[in-house]
Design an enzyme around this catalytic site. Sequence first.
Site, PDB file in Angstrom:
ATOM      1  N   ARG A   1      17.177  -7.027  27.026  1.00  0.00           N
ATOM      2  CA  ARG A   1      16.986  -5.712  26.401  1.00  0.00           C
ATOM      3  C   ARG A   1      17.273  -5.767  24.895  1.00  0.00           C
ATOM      4  NH1 ARG A   1      19.931  -0.486  28.797  1.00  0.00           N
ATOM      5  NH2 ARG A   1      21.874  -1.576  28.357  1.00  0.00           N
TER       6      ARG A   1
ATOM      7  N   ARG B   1      30.168   9.675  35.488  1.00  0.00           N
ATOM      8  CA  ARG B   1      30.318   8.290  35.929  1.00  0.00           C
ATOM      9  C   ARG B   1      31.521   8.127  36.848  1.00  0.00           C
ATOM     10  NH1 ARG B   1      27.458   5.701  31.694  1.00  0.00           N
ATOM     11  NH2 ARG B   1      27.223   3.457  31.930  1.00  0.00           N
TER      12      ARG B   1
ATOM     13  N   ARG C   1      30.581  -4.271  33.984  1.00  0.00           N
ATOM     14  CA  ARG C   1      29.967  -2.944  34.106  1.00  0.00           C
ATOM     15  C   ARG C   1      29.452  -2.696  35.532  1.00  0.00           C
ATOM     16  NH1 ARG C   1      25.888  -3.895  29.632  1.00  0.00           N
ATOM     17  NH2 ARG C   1      24.886  -1.930  30.174  1.00  0.00           N
TER      18      ARG C   1
ATOM     19  N   ARG D   1      22.529  -4.898  22.269  1.00  0.00           N
ATOM     20  CA  ARG D   1      23.800  -4.192  22.416  1.00  0.00           C
ATOM     21  C   ARG D   1      24.921  -5.186  22.686  1.00  0.00           C
ATOM     22  NH1 ARG D   1      22.879   0.758  26.526  1.00  0.00           N
ATOM     23  NH2 ARG D   1      24.867  -0.061  27.245  1.00  0.00           N
TER      24      ARG D   1
ATOM     25  N   LYS E   1      17.401   3.932  33.541  1.00  0.00           N
ATOM     26  CA  LYS E   1      17.655   5.353  33.246  1.00  0.00           C
ATOM     27  C   LYS E   1      17.145   5.731  31.849  1.00  0.00           C
ATOM     28  CE  LYS E   1      22.162   5.090  33.822  1.00  0.00           C
ATOM     29  NZ  LYS E   1      22.440   3.701  34.238  1.00  0.00           N
TER      30      LYS E   1
HETATM   31  P1  ADP Z   1      24.515   1.490  30.833  1.00  0.00           P
HETATM   32  O1  ADP Z   1      24.035   2.592  31.746  1.00  0.00           O
HETATM   33  O2  ADP Z   1      23.458   0.497  30.507  1.00  0.00           O
HETATM   34  O3  ADP Z   1      25.808   0.839  31.279  1.00  0.00           O
HETATM   35  P2  ADP Z   1      25.416   3.423  28.749  1.00  0.00           P
HETATM   36  O4  ADP Z   1      24.793   3.440  27.405  1.00  0.00           O
HETATM   37  O5  ADP Z   1      25.198   4.588  29.657  1.00  0.00           O
HETATM   38  O6  ADP Z   1      24.900   2.070  29.401  1.00  0.00           O
HETATM   39  O7  ADP Z   1      27.009   3.224  28.602  1.00  0.00           O
HETATM   40  C1  ADP Z   1      27.571   2.192  27.835  1.00  0.00           C
HETATM   41  C2  ADP Z   1      29.081   2.251  27.926  1.00  0.00           C
HETATM   42  O8  ADP Z   1      29.558   3.491  27.388  1.00  0.00           O
HETATM   43  C3  ADP Z   1      29.682   2.194  29.336  1.00  0.00           C
HETATM   44  O9  ADP Z   1      29.817   0.868  29.808  1.00  0.00           O
HETATM   45  C4  ADP Z   1      31.025   2.879  29.118  1.00  0.00           C
HETATM   46  O10 ADP Z   1      31.949   2.001  28.475  1.00  0.00           O
HETATM   47  C5  ADP Z   1      30.697   3.970  28.112  1.00  0.00           C
HETATM   48  N1  ADP Z   1      30.331   5.237  28.791  1.00  0.00           N
HETATM   49  C6  ADP Z   1      29.123   5.866  28.779  1.00  0.00           C
HETATM   50  N2  ADP Z   1      29.127   6.991  29.505  1.00  0.00           N
HETATM   51  C7  ADP Z   1      30.390   7.103  30.010  1.00  0.00           C
HETATM   52  C8  ADP Z   1      31.034   8.044  30.866  1.00  0.00           C
HETATM   53  N3  ADP Z   1      30.369   9.096  31.368  1.00  0.00           N
HETATM   54  N4  ADP Z   1      32.341   7.829  31.182  1.00  0.00           N
HETATM   55  C9  ADP Z   1      33.017   6.792  30.686  1.00  0.00           C
HETATM   56  N5  ADP Z   1      32.482   5.845  29.885  1.00  0.00           N
HETATM   57  C10 ADP Z   1      31.175   5.995  29.549  1.00  0.00           C
END
Ligand code: ADP
Length: 215
Positions: A129, A90, A173, A162, A13
């Site tokens: 990554r 999410r 996750r 990260r 993404k």
């Molecule tokens: P990835 O898609 O690689 O898991 P992101 O950078 O989108 O990584 O998200 C990293 C973390 O941030 C998630 O595992 C979660 O803990 C938190 N997070 C991000 N977006 C949301 C969301 N919309 N709702 C709840 N937690 C979120």
Amino acid sequence: MRFVLLGPPGAGKGSLAAIIKEQLSVVHLSTGDMLREEIKKNSPLGLEIKSLIEKGSLVSDDIVTKLIKSKVVDDLSISAKSYMLDGYPRTVTQAQDLDNMLKLVSKPLDFVVNMEAHLDLILERLAGRRVCRKCGEIYHLTNKRPKVTGICDACAGELYQRSDDNEETIKKRMDVYMTSTQPIIDYYAKQGKVRILNGNLDTADLFKQFLTVTR
Ligand code: ADP
């Protein structure tokens, strides 16, 4: 054009968003990036968010919805433009909250892109990554190496891994994705808004496919 990028962690993404932003001048709104910015402030909220992210758990719907509302409703410089949401919604609650807030400003989503990718590829992508601390550019230890190890080609910033890109947190996750995020696809399918992308492709081919399925 207003849309959501959906897909499991590691589906690509962030990399696709970067190319869409550059080629089509679409604003990129990533809740993951916004939350990591909050962590940098070392505020009490930042510390709470840090511990959740490091466990691979979701941050509360309330917190992320407020962050997104401040951009797509309250910030006219964004709400009047084309934007893409990466990492939000999410949960089904977040998807409903988003629909409701966009209804208020009469600017509904146009479509939702669902990126599908094989699990072994996802795991390999996440483990290798590396991200630039300064500009956020994404690299990979074998697939997209910087010219100088550990240094960003674009801005010479330091590359880091990260803290949630480790085996245990990645597994959590993925579980969270299957239970909380996957149901959103049905939610948007009922609105006829889902466009499917093959996340196994490299970024350039993914972008071509994006242009085709969203035409
Ligand atoms: P990835 O898609 O690689 O898991 P992101 O950078 O989108 O990584 O998200 C990293 C973390 O941030 C998630 O595992 C979660 O803990 C938190 N997070 C991000 N977006 C949301 C969301 N919309 N709702 C709840 N937690 C979120």
